[in-house]
Design an enzyme around this catalytic site. Sequence first.
Site, PDB file in Angstrom:
ATOM      1  N   ILE A  27      10.435   8.806   4.759  1.00  0.00           N
ATOM      2  CA  ILE A  27      10.028   7.471   4.317  1.00  0.00           C
ATOM      3  C   ILE A  27       8.574   7.503   3.859  1.00  0.00           C
ATOM      4  CG2 ILE A  27       9.847   5.024   5.000  1.00  0.00           C
ATOM      5  CD1 ILE A  27      12.755   6.208   5.061  1.00  0.00           C
ATOM      6  N   GLY A  28       7.784   8.317   4.545  1.00  0.00           N
ATOM      7  CA  GLY A  28       6.378   8.435   4.155  1.00  0.00           C
ATOM      8  C   GLY A  28       5.548   7.263   4.607  1.00  0.00           C
ATOM      9  N   ASN A  41       1.498   7.196  17.051  1.00  0.00           N
ATOM     10  CA  ASN A  41       2.334   8.169  16.347  1.00  0.00           C
ATOM     11  C   ASN A  41       1.486   9.355  15.911  1.00  0.00           C
ATOM     12  OD1 ASN A  41       4.157   9.575  14.867  1.00  0.00           O
ATOM     13  ND2 ASN A  41       4.788   7.876  13.561  1.00  0.00           N
ATOM     14  N   CYS A  92       4.205  12.163  12.990  1.00  0.00           N
ATOM     15  CA  CYS A  92       4.983  11.935  11.763  1.00  0.00           C
ATOM     16  C   CYS A  92       5.075  13.215  10.939  1.00  0.00           C
ATOM     17  CB  CYS A  92       4.373  10.835  10.906  1.00  0.00           C
ATOM     18  SG  CYS A  92       5.291  10.688   9.364  1.00  0.00           S
ATOM     19  N   ILE A 101      11.488  12.654  21.581  1.00  0.00           N
ATOM     20  CA  ILE A 101      10.778  13.364  20.545  1.00  0.00           C
ATOM     21  C   ILE A 101      10.837  12.586  19.210  1.00  0.00           C
ATOM     22  CG2 ILE A 101      11.140  15.675  21.467  1.00  0.00           C
ATOM     23  CD1 ILE A 101      13.520  16.043  19.600  1.00  0.00           C
ATOM     24  N   GLY A 111      18.798  11.000  19.327  1.00  0.00           N
ATOM     25  CA  GLY A 111      20.260  11.012  19.223  1.00  0.00           C
ATOM     26  C   GLY A 111      20.996  10.170  20.247  1.00  0.00           C
ATOM     27  N   GLY A 129      17.555   5.081  17.990  1.00  0.00           N
ATOM     28  CA  GLY A 129      17.119   5.098  16.595  1.00  0.00           C
ATOM     29  C   GLY A 129      18.264   5.136  15.615  1.00  0.00           C
ATOM     30  N   THR A 130      18.665   6.343  15.224  1.00  0.00           N
ATOM     31  CA  THR A 130      19.660   6.530  14.174  1.00  0.00           C
ATOM     32  C   THR A 130      20.953   5.751  14.432  1.00  0.00           C
ATOM     33  OG1 THR A 130      18.688   8.709  13.871  1.00  0.00           O
ATOM     34  CG2 THR A 130      20.822   8.351  12.842  1.00  0.00           C
TER      35      THR A 130
HETATM   36  O1  RRO Z   1       7.800   7.254   7.804  1.00  0.00           O
HETATM   37  C1  RRO Z   1       8.325   8.358   8.034  1.00  0.00           C
HETATM   38  O2  RRO Z   1       8.673   9.134   7.122  1.00  0.00           O
HETATM   39  C2  RRO Z   1       8.542   8.847   9.406  1.00  0.00           C
HETATM   40  C3  RRO Z   1       7.635   8.683  10.438  1.00  0.00           C
HETATM   41 BR1  RRO Z   1       6.065   7.679  10.273  1.00  0.00          BR
HETATM   42  C4  RRO Z   1       7.880   9.302  11.698  1.00  0.00           C
HETATM   43  O3  RRO Z   1       7.098   9.222  12.663  1.00  0.00           O
HETATM   44  N1  RRO Z   1       9.034  10.006  11.834  1.00  0.00           N
HETATM   45  C5  RRO Z   1       9.908  10.141  10.845  1.00  0.00           C
HETATM   46  O4  RRO Z   1      10.942  10.801  11.029  1.00  0.00           O
HETATM   47  N2  RRO Z   1       9.660   9.555   9.628  1.00  0.00           N
END
Ligand code: RRO
Length: 306
Positions: free
Chosen positions: A72-73, A128, A131, A192, A245, A266-267
């Site tokens: 996602i960035g 965080n 990332c 994690i 997971g 999450g997912t």
């Molecule tokens: O935004 C992301 O791409 C992202 C973040 Br900040 C993170 O901590 N973990 C991830 O898997 N994607």
Amino acid sequence: MTPDLKVVIAGVEFSNPLMTASGCCGYGEELSEIFPLSKLGGLVTKSITLHPRLGHPTPRTAETSCGMLNAIGLANVGVDKFIAEKIPFLARQKTKIIVNVAGSTIKEYVEVCARLNDCEPIDMVELNISCPNVDEGGMEFGADPKMTEKSIRAVKKVFQRPLIAKLSPNVTSIVEIAQAAEQGGADVLSLINSLVGTAIDIDTWQPRLTNNKGGLTGPAIKPIALAMVDAVYSHCKLPIIGIGGIASAADVVEFMLCGATAVEIGTALFIQPDIPVKIAKDLKTYLKDKKLTSITNLIGKVRKYK
Ligand code: RRO
């Protein structure tokens, strides 16, 4: 008697050990249309940075056989808009509010957390330092014990409520990083974050993410996350929030037996957004069957072979 799902982490009481994982429900607005957020122990927001970010161009997610890749960035509205437009909604929710904070420099982490310190509805910050999808900061901090300690120590000076350090699995020794976070003054550890991975389109021969690689999440990473929670629990005193997971009550039980006090989902939210409601119900049934009165009876109770 109904088993008690309540857990206390760093002095904060959560009605159950189930939280959303950062990045998997934005700022909670859409999720609140699916179920009352009071059903969650806590809500963790998407990472907030000092300035707004658009993130990487699409495609920035890709499905794999047993998990999901994302790059996602760090797309987010930035701290000012977050405080002005998202906090009023979050303040009305009857759940604990945890704001995930990201940055490229220690100064940025400190500036964002200093502003969040003035926001009364925020119960905790999750830093965080893990990332995988940005060039500066993020994992760079969380892969170096000295930077981990330094960034946490700096934020602790400006943020007065409990601070969670979110750890990366993309390191040689997660225990070493966890101990550095503890040394820096973290109150809680969450682990994690995603594991670096990629996938290639065999027609175009291009990566399936414009960032060329991303972070792997979902069922594929659960055994890795469990082993890391177990290792950190054995070597650190801080409470642990397990992530990786989690999609069922059985998964939550496994994480708690390995030492987690709570978990982030999450997912699985992308597949079934109201999964936390089902998991809470199933946890009560499990505890009843095991004749346990409190979910805290599970924490760290894995019966290891000698
Ligand atoms: O935004 C992301 O791409 C992202 C973040 Br900040 C993170 O901590 N973990 C991830 O898997 N994607």
